[in-house]
Motif scaffolding. Structure first.
Motif, PDB file in Angstrom:
ATOM      1  N   GLU A  70       0.266 -11.954  -7.210  1.00  0.00           N
ATOM      2  CA  GLU A  70      -1.006 -12.675  -7.205  1.00  0.00           C
ATOM      3  C   GLU A  70      -0.829 -14.143  -6.829  1.00  0.00           C
ATOM      4  N   LYS A  71       0.248 -14.767  -7.309  1.00  0.00           N
ATOM      5  CA  LYS A  71       0.510 -16.158  -6.938  1.00  0.00           C
ATOM      6  C   LYS A  71       0.837 -16.279  -5.455  1.00  0.00           C
ATOM      7  N   LEU A  72       1.558 -15.306  -4.933  1.00  0.00           N
ATOM      8  CA  LEU A  72       1.877 -15.323  -3.510  1.00  0.00           C
ATOM      9  C   LEU A  72       0.607 -15.177  -2.676  1.00  0.00           C
ATOM     10  N   LEU A  73      -0.275 -14.303  -3.090  1.00  0.00           N
ATOM     11  CA  LEU A  73      -1.534 -14.127  -2.355  1.00  0.00           C
ATOM     12  C   LEU A  73      -2.380 -15.396  -2.395  1.00  0.00           C
ATOM     13  N   ARG A  74      -2.362 -16.084  -3.542  1.00  0.00           N
ATOM     14  CA  ARG A  74      -3.104 -17.338  -3.630  1.00  0.00           C
ATOM     15  C   ARG A  74      -2.523 -18.382  -2.667  1.00  0.00           C
ATOM     16  N   ALA A  75      -1.193 -18.419  -2.549  1.00  0.00           N
ATOM     17  CA  ALA A  75      -0.560 -19.349  -1.613  1.00  0.00           C
ATOM     18  C   ALA A  75      -0.926 -19.014  -0.171  1.00  0.00           C
ATOM     19  N   VAL A  76      -0.985 -17.720   0.144  1.00  0.00           N
ATOM     20  CA  VAL A  76      -1.377 -17.304   1.492  1.00  0.00           C
ATOM     21  C   VAL A  76      -2.819 -17.729   1.776  1.00  0.00           C
ATOM     22  N   GLU A  77      -3.672 -17.620   0.776  1.00  0.00           N
ATOM     23  CA  GLU A  77      -5.069 -18.020   0.956  1.00  0.00           C
ATOM     24  C   GLU A  77      -5.181 -19.519   1.233  1.00  0.00           C
ATOM     25  N   VAL A  78      -4.410 -20.338   0.496  1.00  0.00           N
ATOM     26  CA  VAL A  78      -4.409 -21.781   0.738  1.00  0.00           C
ATOM     27  C   VAL A  78      -3.902 -22.088   2.139  1.00  0.00           C
ATOM     28  N   GLY A  79      -2.854 -21.396   2.543  1.00  0.00           N
ATOM     29  CA  GLY A  79      -2.312 -21.617   3.879  1.00  0.00           C
ATOM     30  C   GLY A  79      -3.264 -21.197   4.977  1.00  0.00           C
ATOM     31  N   GLN A  80      -3.979 -20.103   4.772  1.00  0.00           N
ATOM     32  CA  GLN A  80      -4.926 -19.638   5.789  1.00  0.00           C
ATOM     33  C   GLN A  80      -6.073 -20.638   5.967  1.00  0.00           C
ATOM     34  N   ILE A  88       3.257  -9.177  12.682  1.00  0.00           N
ATOM     35  CA  ILE A  88       2.068  -8.413  13.030  1.00  0.00           C
ATOM     36  C   ILE A  88       2.108  -8.092  14.526  1.00  0.00           C
ATOM     37  N   LYS A  89       1.768  -6.853  14.882  1.00  0.00           N
ATOM     38  CA  LYS A  89       1.737  -6.445  16.288  1.00  0.00           C
ATOM     39  C   LYS A  89       0.333  -6.536  16.872  1.00  0.00           C
ATOM     40  N   VAL A  90      -0.661  -6.775  16.022  1.00  0.00           N
ATOM     41  CA  VAL A  90      -2.052  -6.817  16.481  1.00  0.00           C
ATOM     42  C   VAL A  90      -2.584  -8.244  16.297  1.00  0.00           C
ATOM     43  N   GLY A  91      -3.891  -8.399  16.366  1.00  0.00           N
ATOM     44  CA  GLY A  91      -4.488  -9.726  16.311  1.00  0.00           C
ATOM     45  C   GLY A  91      -4.421 -10.403  14.970  1.00  0.00           C
ATOM     46  N   GLY A  92      -3.938  -9.738  13.925  1.00  0.00           N
ATOM     47  CA  GLY A  92      -3.821 -10.342  12.608  1.00  0.00           C
ATOM     48  C   GLY A  92      -4.386  -9.431  11.529  1.00  0.00           C
ATOM     49  N   ILE A  93      -4.072  -9.746  10.281  1.00  0.00           N
ATOM     50  CA  ILE A  93      -4.578  -8.976   9.152  1.00  0.00           C
ATOM     51  C   ILE A  93      -5.260  -9.924   8.176  1.00  0.00           C
ATOM     52  N   THR A  94      -5.949  -9.350   7.229  1.00  0.00           N
ATOM     53  CA  THR A  94      -6.695 -10.124   6.248  1.00  0.00           C
ATOM     54  C   THR A  94      -6.010 -10.064   4.895  1.00  0.00           C
ATOM     55  N   LEU A  95      -6.481 -10.882   3.956  1.00  0.00           N
ATOM     56  CA  LEU A  95      -5.889 -10.920   2.617  1.00  0.00           C
ATOM     57  C   LEU A  95      -6.004  -9.596   1.865  1.00  0.00           C
ATOM     58  N   PRO A  96      -7.133  -8.877   1.925  1.00  0.00           N
ATOM     59  CA  PRO A  96      -7.188  -7.586   1.225  1.00  0.00           C
ATOM     60  C   PRO A  96      -6.125  -6.604   1.700  1.00  0.00           C
ATOM     61  N   ILE A  97      -5.846  -6.589   3.000  1.00  0.00           N
ATOM     62  CA  ILE A  97      -4.805  -5.695   3.516  1.00  0.00           C
ATOM     63  C   ILE A  97      -3.444  -6.115   2.980  1.00  0.00           C
ATOM     64  N   MET A  98      -3.186  -7.416   2.953  1.00  0.00           N
ATOM     65  CA  MET A  98      -1.903  -7.903   2.444  1.00  0.00           C
ATOM     66  C   MET A  98      -1.750  -7.591   0.957  1.00  0.00           C
ATOM     67  N   ARG A  99      -2.832  -7.719   0.203  1.00  0.00           N
ATOM     68  CA  ARG A  99      -2.765  -7.399  -1.228  1.00  0.00           C
ATOM     69  C   ARG A  99      -2.387  -5.938  -1.431  1.00  0.00           C
ATOM     70  N   LYS A 100      -2.991  -5.066  -0.678  1.00  0.00           N
ATOM     71  CA  LYS A 100      -2.674  -3.640  -0.802  1.00  0.00           C
ATOM     72  C   LYS A 100      -1.218  -3.366  -0.439  1.00  0.00           C
ATOM     73  N   ALA A 101      -0.728  -4.026   0.606  1.00  0.00           N
ATOM     74  CA  ALA A 101       0.662  -3.819   1.027  1.00  0.00           C
ATOM     75  C   ALA A 101       1.637  -4.339  -0.025  1.00  0.00           C
ATOM     76  N   LEU A 102       1.342  -5.485  -0.648  1.00  0.00           N
ATOM     77  CA  LEU A 102       2.241  -6.047  -1.658  1.00  0.00           C
ATOM     78  C   LEU A 102       2.307  -5.167  -2.905  1.00  0.00           C
ATOM     79  N   LEU A 103       1.173  -4.644  -3.346  1.00  0.00           N
ATOM     80  CA  LEU A 103       1.174  -3.796  -4.536  1.00  0.00           C
ATOM     81  C   LEU A 103       1.895  -2.485  -4.269  1.00  0.00           C
ATOM     82  N   GLN A 104       1.718  -1.932  -3.079  1.00  0.00           N
ATOM     83  CA  GLN A 104       2.418  -0.692  -2.739  1.00  0.00           C
ATOM     84  C   GLN A 104       3.918  -0.950  -2.588  1.00  0.00           C
TER      85      GLN A 104
END
Length: 993
Positions: free
Chosen positions: A315-325, A681-697
């Motif tokens: 969760e802290k990592l996701l918050r840092a990604v949000e600040v960076g975005q 990323i091989k495509v145009g980019g991903i969003t925070l919800p996708i990253m959250r799902k990937a981190l939990l998995q």
């Protein structure tokens, strides 16, 4: 400059028009005489042509835009250079200044970014001629930190920068990875990006300036059909890191250039100090940060993240990604405004894609067989089957007349006449008529020929069709090529101790990916030295080196210097394991991890993390906990294959899923948190919800892998190998370090040679580390150093000491190895002597007592006071007696301060046992005695006889001079530290410290 087809007068084009500009380096056709050559023509427009050699690739427009601007007559007074522009962009709590149009004006794009006194210069250039089409965009990034940026010069013989350093390679990868997904398919012009750190006032091109930071300049160069980005650090203030500025500067330079890309890219670093997230923190702030995250993206998507942390929760990592975005979005919006003012038109006409008809032909021929082949679970049989099917498709299309085997272009094209008349090849160019780099071009008619597909196009389309069928199988069937579910991990097997002579080893196997990790322990001399801009060489006591031989994928290839990929994967695994290592005080070894990939089918860097962790435990390194790594993949667009549009996250991806998927997200850590991560990323980019799902998995996957690592058979030894070196730590007074080193290091070298230890490392704070292969040599060197650093006390008696030299005024006696004192001629005997030779000679052994230590640390000894016929009422004896009495009282008051060793016997072999003896003389006065080591209850007991302690010493070496100044330079007081809390031996399972 181009010639008007209808006249011989010269015309010029506007500054940003996409007309051809040839220089002598890429234009071999600027000749003074006509020459028969084989040229084919490519149309630039309806009225102008250029002639190219037959080896060039067809079907590509050279620097052709959507439409050429109208040529203007040449005006010598006019200036076609880009106009300078500058903007200030807020980043965190300060601004960056971006300038363009000052320097690098011939490059396709050029910027400088300044942050305080750190300046980065970046250029982007593009080749005029496209290269052969490929599924890999021809982009090359070069980043360089010049020593002049910090006011230094390279320490090498040539006094200039050499090959790219590892940390420069890492920054090149940070720049390349977010830019590559934004490049449009079908653009095959070689592109080069160069970046330097420069001085703020030395240049300005597109200058991005960070208030209170440094500057960064970027140029994008487009060369022979490959995109290469080179960056250099030309000015560095030591406070503001240039890597995030380099990413931003490269993104701005590409956006301003002619290179067609989808979005502007920017990058920032995020730190976490306490609960505060800091954008682009300074180096001082990073020292207190528990997170080092570098994020790059566009105004609405994340393209790349990489970072390291100390068991940070998801969760802290996701918050840092949000600040960076948010910070990246603000930068990209400002960059888009700058591009509208001074950006060059994009070369959209140069994009050449395979025709849609070819996709239909390939699917009809290979579709059914592809479904069967993609069900093959093993990598090598599947790869061979795909290669055979590709050849089959190519053969069928060739037999049906769809493929022209003589063409080498990557797009559907018409074939012009290969041979032109000599008069139509070129015009004679006379020196002085045109500027250097310009050439006259005559139009040439082209003959219509049948539409054909190239062989390269067929192979590219076959690969895309294969990827499409693989993704379709995952979405529709929920199963992957090897039959696993989306979140299923491949079978894991591990074993330790397979290399008996290595200090630690482990073989970690996950599916068809295998890593052999080997640990080597050593002293400080084995540490990796890094030359950086800060001025002081950095020493790394832990480093991991990753090796990927071609045999790991069943191929033949060149073996040489490590590639950029190997360097990047090695550092990622190294930083994933670093948080679990013990401190240097607890474990004084330098640790080297070698990870050799013996099999590879995806996630080899994460296999290095797991194998390296097991090998560390096998080597006896007391790590804090176990670490595991996993690589996550993704299929983003599921609606294409009948899905509901929800992205599918894949755990533990294999090689084909990495190549055909949309994401490669590597995450390392334990059950509690993350230590390292890297996402491409091989495509145009991903969003925070996708990253959250990937981190939990990924967290669930790490837990499974850690449980499997506990089943390692045979398990790690968790103790030091018998082949590992021994390290003994001593603590001496800092001012005594020079006594160990000696003049020019002679003393420490002689100790090493005499005792056979591997190394003796001294530090300014008094820490001495002795590294040896066996215990006996270690003990000998320890004894010598103890005697060199001991502090003699007035009243101490030294037995069996050797006379080293004789002077007219007395003799010099060695009381310990390397420690001498002067026994004056009046202190040799109780009788008067004319010269010292009348009583003793060099080499004799006598007993002496220390009667004085002067301000310079020189020792004054007496033999006379120990003789049986010494008069007790002698003034000298009375003075020595008073001094001895004071020493005894001081020793009795503080019995806990080290050992009170007052008499030392130095036998010829240099080794003595600790013992207490009684003298045979009849001296009865207690004032001449020294306090022996005893229990507190015995301190007040009467001492009727003299006692002494034998002490562990080594024979002396480094004989001092015998001139008059000998006493001045060879009799310094030395401290001796022998308490158990100040010495430690690393041996076997002994506790370090």
């Amino acid at each position: 400059m181009l010639a008007n087809p209808s006249s011989s007068s010269l015309f010029k084009t506007p500054c940003y028009s996409r007309t051809l500009t040839l220089t002598p380096s890429n234009c071999p056709r600027r000749l003074l005489t006509r020459k028969k050559s084989r040229f084919r023509s490519l149309s630039l427009s309806s009225s102008s042509h250029i002639f190219l050699p037959t080896k060039t690739f067809l079907g590509a427009t050279i620097r052709a835009g959507a439409a050429f601007q109208e040529h203007q007559p040449l005006d010598s007074d006019s200036d076609c250079s880009p106009h300078p522009y500058s903007i200030k962009i807020p980043v965190g709590d300060r601004h960056i200044l971006v300038e363009t149009g000052h320097i690098g004006r011939q490059a396709s794009g050029a910027v400088t970014v300044t942050d305080g006194e750190t300046i980065v210069y970046t250029s982007v250039c593009m080749a005029d001629v496209p290269s052969e089409p490929s599924d890999f965009f021809p982009l090359f990034v070069n980043y360089q930190e010049r020593f002049s940026a910090a006011g230094r010069t390279s320490g090498g013989f040539f006094k200039r920068e050499g090959r790219t350093k590892d940390h420069e390679v890492l920054i090149c990868r940070l720049i390349d990875r977010p830019l590559r997904p934004t490049m449009l398919k079908g653009f095959n012009h070689e592109t080069q990006i160069l970046s330097w750190i420069i001085c703020r006032h030395a240049c300005s091109c597109v200058l991005v300036q960070h208030i209170h930071i440094g500057a960064f300049a970027v140029f994008v160069l487009l060369r022979n059909s490959t995109f290469t980005l080179c960056l250099q650090v030309l000015s560095y203030d030591g406070l503001h890191s240039p890597d995030s500025l380099a990413v931003t500067a490269a993104g701005i330079a590409v956006a301003l250039s002619e290179v067609p890309n989808s979005k502007a890219v920017a990058g920032v670093r995020i730190g976490l100090v306490g609960d505060k997230y800091i954008v682009n923190p300074t180096s001082k702030e990073m020292e207190e940060s528990e997170l080092d995250l570098l994020l790059a993206g566009t105004d609405n998507a994340i393209l790349m993240i990489e970072g390291y942390c100390n068991f940070l929760p998801e969760e802290k990592l996701l918050r840092a990604v949000e600040v960076g975005q948010d910070a990246v979005r603000a930068i990209c919006n400002e960059v888009e405004a700058l591009v509208k003012k001074c950006g060059k038109p994009k070369m959209l006409d140069a994009i050449k894609l395979p025709p849609p008809e070819l996709y239909k032909h390939v699917e009809e021929i290979a579709g059914d067989e592809l479904v069967k082949i993609l069900q093959i679970r093993n990598k090598i049989p599947r790869r061979k089957a795909l290669t055979s099917l590709e050849e089959k498709v190519l053969t069928i299309l060739t037999e049906n007349g769809y493929v022209e085997t003589d063409t080498v272009s990557g797009a559907a094209e018409t074939l012009p006449d290969l041979f032109e008349d000599e008069d139509e090849d070129e015009e004679v160019v006379v020196d002085g008529e045109v500027d250097e780099g310009d050439v006259h071009i005559k139009p040439n008619s082209r003959r219509s020929t049948p539409l054909l597909f190239s062989e390269v196009d067929v192979k590219l389309v076959f690969k895309e069709v294969t990827s499409k069928f693989l993704r379709k199988r995952i979405v529709e069937g929920g199963r992957r090529s090897d039959g696993r579910a989306l979140d299923e991990i491949r079978p894991i097997n591990s074993r330790c101790g397979l290399l008996p002579r290595a200090h630690g080893s482990a073989l970690f196997t996950r599916g068809e990916t295998q890593s052999l990790a080997v640990i080597t322990l050593g002293d400080r001399q084995m540490a990796q030295r890094i030359d950086n801009l800060e001025g002081a060489d950095e020493l790394k006591r832990f480093y991991l080196q990753y090796s990927f031989p071609p045999s790991s994928v069943g191929e033949v290839g060149r073996i040489g210097a490590p590639t950029r990929r190997e360097i990047g994967h090695g550092v990622l695994a190294e930083r994933a394991l670093e948080p679990v290592l013990p401190s240097e005080d607890d474990f004084p070894y330098t640790i080297r991890v070698e990870s050799t990939i013996t099999e590879s089918n995806g996630s080899s860097s994460m296999a290095s993390v797991c194998g390296g962790c097991l090998a560390l435990q096998d080597a006896g390194v007391p790590i804090k906990c176990s670490i595991a790594g996993i690589a996550m993949g993704m299929v983003l667009d599921t609606q294409e294959f009948g899905g509901d549009g929800t992205p599918l996250i894949l755990s533990d991806i294999i090689g084909s899923e990495d190549a055909s998927g949309d994401m490669d997200f590597k995450v390392a850590g334990n059950e509690e948190g993350i230590t390292a991560f890297q996402m491409d990323i091989k495509v145009g980019g991903i969003t925070l919800p996708i990253m959250r799902k990937a981190l939990l998995q990924a967290r669930d996957g790490r837990k499974h892998i850690l449980a499997e690592m506990l089943k390692c058979s045979p398990p790690p030894l968790k103790r030091l190998s018998k082949y590992a070196p021994l390290i003994h730590i001593m603590k001496v007074k800092p001012e005594k370090v020079n006594a160990i080193i000696g003049s020019g290091g002679k003393k420490v070298k002689s100790i090493i040679e005499e005792t056979g230890v591997e190394a003796i490392d001294t530090q300014d704070d008094g820490i001495v580390k002795i590294t040896a292969k066996d215990l006996s040599s270690l003990e000998k060197s320890k004894a010598i150093i103890s005697n060199l650093t001991m502090v003699p006390t007035v009243g101490d008696i030294y037995r069996n000491c050797e006379i080293k030299s004789i002077a007219p005024y007395g003799v010099f006696v060695e009381i310990a190895p390397g420690r001498e004192g002067l026994c004056h001629i009046s202190e040799l005997t109780s009788n008067w002597l004319a010269k010292a030779e009348d009583a003793v000679k060099v080499g004799d052994r006598i007993d002496v007592k220390l009667i004085e230590v002067n301000d310079k640390g020189q020792l004054r000894l007496s033999r006379r006071v120990l003789l049986p016929n010494t008069e007790p009422d002698s003034p000298n004896v009375k003075q020595q007696t008073d001094s001895s009495t004071k020493d005894i009282v001081a020793s009795q008051k503080a019995p806990g301060k080290g050992s009170a060793k007052k008499v030392v016997n130095v036998p010829k072999d240099g080794l003595a046992e600790k013992n207490i003896e009684q003298l045979g003389d009849k001296i009865s006065t207690p004032n001449l005695e020294s306090a022996p080591e005893s229990n507190p209850s015995e301190d007040n007991a009467q001492l009727p006889q003299k006692k002494f302690i034998r002490r562990l010493v080594s024979p002396a070496r480094d004989r001092p001079d015998t001139n008059k100044d000998k006493s001045k330079g060879s009799s310094k007081a030395v401290s001796s530290v022998s308490s158990k809390d100040e010495n430690s031996l690393v041996n076997g399972e002994a506790k370090i410290g």
